[in-house]
Design an enzyme around this catalytic site. Structure first.
Site, mmCIF file in Angstrom:
data_model
loop_
_atom_site.group_PDB
_atom_site.id
_atom_site.type_symbol
_atom_site.label_atom_id
_atom_site.label_comp_id
_atom_site.label_asym_id
_atom_site.label_seq_id
_atom_site.Cartn_x
_atom_site.Cartn_y
_atom_site.Cartn_z
ATOM 1 N N ILE A 10 42.307 58.469 43.435
ATOM 2 C CA ILE A 10 43.674 58.294 43.927
ATOM 3 C C ILE A 10 43.892 56.928 44.567
ATOM 4 O O ILE A 10 45.033 56.446 44.647
ATOM 5 C CB ILE A 10 44.032 59.419 44.935
ATOM 6 C CG1 ILE A 10 45.550 59.454 45.190
ATOM 7 C CG2 ILE A 10 43.251 59.272 46.238
ATOM 8 C CD1 ILE A 10 46.008 60.647 45.997
ATOM 9 N N THR A 11 42.831 56.279 45.018
ATOM 10 C CA THR A 11 42.992 54.975 45.659
ATOM 11 C C THR A 11 43.027 53.817 44.656
ATOM 12 O O THR A 11 43.210 52.670 45.042
ATOM 13 C CB THR A 11 41.859 54.718 46.666
ATOM 14 O OG1 THR A 11 40.601 54.772 45.986
ATOM 15 C CG2 THR A 11 41.882 55.738 47.785
ATOM 16 N N GLY A 12 42.863 54.121 43.374
ATOM 17 C CA GLY A 12 42.930 53.079 42.351
ATOM 18 C C GLY A 12 44.370 52.790 41.939
ATOM 19 O O GLY A 12 45.319 53.410 42.425
ATOM 20 N N ALA A 87 38.941 58.968 38.288
ATOM 21 C CA ALA A 87 37.800 58.276 38.888
ATOM 22 C C ALA A 87 36.769 57.907 37.822
ATOM 23 O O ALA A 87 36.469 58.702 36.932
ATOM 24 C CB ALA A 87 37.157 59.154 39.955
ATOM 25 N N SER A 131 40.054 56.052 27.197
ATOM 26 C CA SER A 131 40.309 54.608 27.152
ATOM 27 C C SER A 131 40.352 54.072 25.726
ATOM 28 O O SER A 131 39.621 54.531 24.846
ATOM 29 C CB SER A 131 39.198 53.884 27.922
ATOM 30 O OG SER A 131 39.240 52.495 27.709
ATOM 31 N N GLU A 133 39.098 51.403 24.914
ATOM 32 C CA GLU A 133 37.799 50.774 24.644
ATOM 33 C C GLU A 133 36.935 51.643 23.746
ATOM 34 O O GLU A 133 35.998 51.144 23.115
ATOM 35 C CB GLU A 133 37.077 50.484 25.962
ATOM 36 C CG GLU A 133 37.674 49.350 26.773
ATOM 37 C CD GLU A 133 37.376 47.977 26.192
ATOM 38 O OE1 GLU A 133 36.325 47.821 25.534
ATOM 39 O OE2 GLU A 133 38.188 47.058 26.390
ATOM 40 N N TYR A 154 30.397 51.481 29.049
ATOM 41 C CA TYR A 154 31.614 52.119 29.559
ATOM 42 C C TYR A 154 32.313 52.898 28.456
ATOM 43 O O TYR A 154 32.681 54.075 28.624
ATOM 44 C CB TYR A 154 32.561 51.063 30.127
ATOM 45 C CG TYR A 154 33.958 51.568 30.374
ATOM 46 C CD1 TYR A 154 34.244 52.376 31.473
ATOM 47 C CD2 TYR A 154 35.004 51.241 29.506
ATOM 48 C CE1 TYR A 154 35.528 52.848 31.701
ATOM 49 C CE2 TYR A 154 36.283 51.709 29.729
ATOM 50 C CZ TYR A 154 36.543 52.511 30.830
ATOM 51 O OH TYR A 154 37.812 52.984 31.040
ATOM 52 N N GLY A 190 42.989 45.982 39.958
ATOM 53 C CA GLY A 190 41.792 45.511 40.644
ATOM 54 C C GLY A 190 41.536 44.039 40.375
ATOM 55 O O GLY A 190 41.791 43.537 39.268
ATOM 56 N N GLU A 191 41.026 43.341 41.372
ATOM 57 C CA GLU A 191 40.910 41.885 41.300
ATOM 58 C C GLU A 191 39.878 41.382 40.311
ATOM 59 O O GLU A 191 39.870 40.201 39.967
ATOM 60 C CB GLU A 191 40.619 41.324 42.696
ATOM 61 C CG GLU A 191 41.786 41.517 43.662
ATOM 62 C CD GLU A 191 41.479 40.992 45.052
ATOM 63 O OE1 GLU A 191 40.337 40.543 45.275
ATOM 64 O OE2 GLU A 191 42.381 41.015 45.907
#
Length: 344
Positions: A10-12, A87, A131, A133, A154, A190-191
């Protein structure tokens, strides 16, 4: 009685937008977060309410996707009608450096939640974040019938999770779906992901805080969409009468080089003066061309992307420049106050 949903991750980026969407629809939202020595909830701080507030509908739970017993207990205690599993160790380049960890979290993490649903006996609908990918070097455009040809740990982990979802759906009659999402970005990205890496560095270059941006393969082509559009598709998948798998994409493909040209050009800069290639950022195996065919989602879910490539780039550039300017203003104020205090 409002619906109850559980979101892992949830924090993504996706988790925060999905939480916003579900709260706007009146859901009670439960989120799984990892315990950390530092605060890692910045993407959801704006929707967080005091847990003692009777109007609070966002409840956070500490947990870990590698702990099957805890996950089963959590699912049983919450009794969610919908579970969105977002996640993962989701960085492709990192997966080459940490293949075992990636498999444990990204592949087996999905199995643990599916088992948690089965063991707890609840009838939750389950969404798996698959994904693009997974398609690897399969020729574009890629749709639900395109064979998977993963080219990273991944991607291989995501293929395993994809098939586990289908196995639990067919073997146990579980309402479980795979959302095969192509790249989707936003200011919350995300950075370490290439789009955010570009717009963040661009902002620092424009404000004189950085000279160079180092990247890997500029010719890789991706189908880039807007994250808030894509989380709406997640929700739609769990509202259907029958569980199924869907590709979610814009149908447009642009190279990393094109993203650079669009972003730097919009900011009035020449990317060629500031960007250099660093072999450290090249993958052992590259996915050269991803382009999604979301015809099925358009027909059945009635879903279409609202925001296109150029608008997406502008939103990300504007957000990073504005954020950095605000940070500098705050730092200037703090510096002046410190100086005044020292003189006083």
């Amino acid at each position: 009685m409002s619906k109850r949903a559980l979101i892992t991750g949830i924090t993504g980026q996706d988790g925060s937008y999905l939480a916003e969407l579900l709260l706007s629809k009146g859901y009670e939202v439960h989120g799984l977060i990892r315990r950390s020595s530092t605060f890692n909830t910045d993407r959801i701080d704006h929707i967080y309410v005091d847990p003692h507030d009777p109007n609070n509908k966002l409840i956070l739970h500490y947990g870990d996707i590698t702990d099957s017993g805890q996950l089963t207990n959590l699912i049983y205690n919450i009794q969610p009608e919908e579970i969105y599993h977002l996640a993962a160790q989701s960085h492709v380049r990192v997966s080459f450096d940490m293949p075992e960890f990636t498999g444990d979290v990204t592949a087996l993490g999905t199995t643990r939640i599916l088992e948690g649903i089965r063991r707890s006996g609840i009838k939750a609908r389950f969404y798996q974040a698959s994904s693009s990918e997974m398609f690897g070097d399969a020729p574009p455009p890629q749709n639900e019938d395109t064979p998977f040809r993963p080219r990273s740990p991944y991607a291989a982990a995501k293929v395993y999770a994809y098939w586990m979802v289908k196995n639990y759906r067919e073997g146990y009659g579980m309402f479980a779906v795979n959302g095969i999402l192509f790249n989707h970005e936003s200011p919350k990205r995300g950075e370490t992901f290439v789009t955010k890496k570009i717009t963040r560095a661009l902002a620092r270059i424009k404000l004189g805080l950085q000279d160079k941006l180092y990247l890997g393969n500029l010719e890789a082509k991706r189908d880039w969409g807007y994250a808030p559009d894509f989380v709406e598709a997640m929700w739609l998948m769990l509202q259907q009468g029958t569980p199924d798998d869907y590709v979610i994409a814009t149908g447009e493909t642009h190279s990393v080089r094109e993203f650079l040209e669009e972003a730097f050009g919009y900011a009035g800069l020449d990317w060629k003066a500031n960007v250099e290639i660093d072999p450290r950022y090249l993958r052992p195996l590259e996915v050269e061309f991803l382009q999604g065919d979301a015809s099925k989602a358009k027909k059945i879910l009635k879903w279409e992307p609202k925001l296109r490539f150029k608008e997406l780039v502008k939103i990300m550039v504007d957000a990073d420049i504005k954020g950095l300017e605000e940070l500098r203003r705050c730092q200037d104020v703090i510096r002046k106050l410190s100086n005044n205090k020292a003189r006083g």
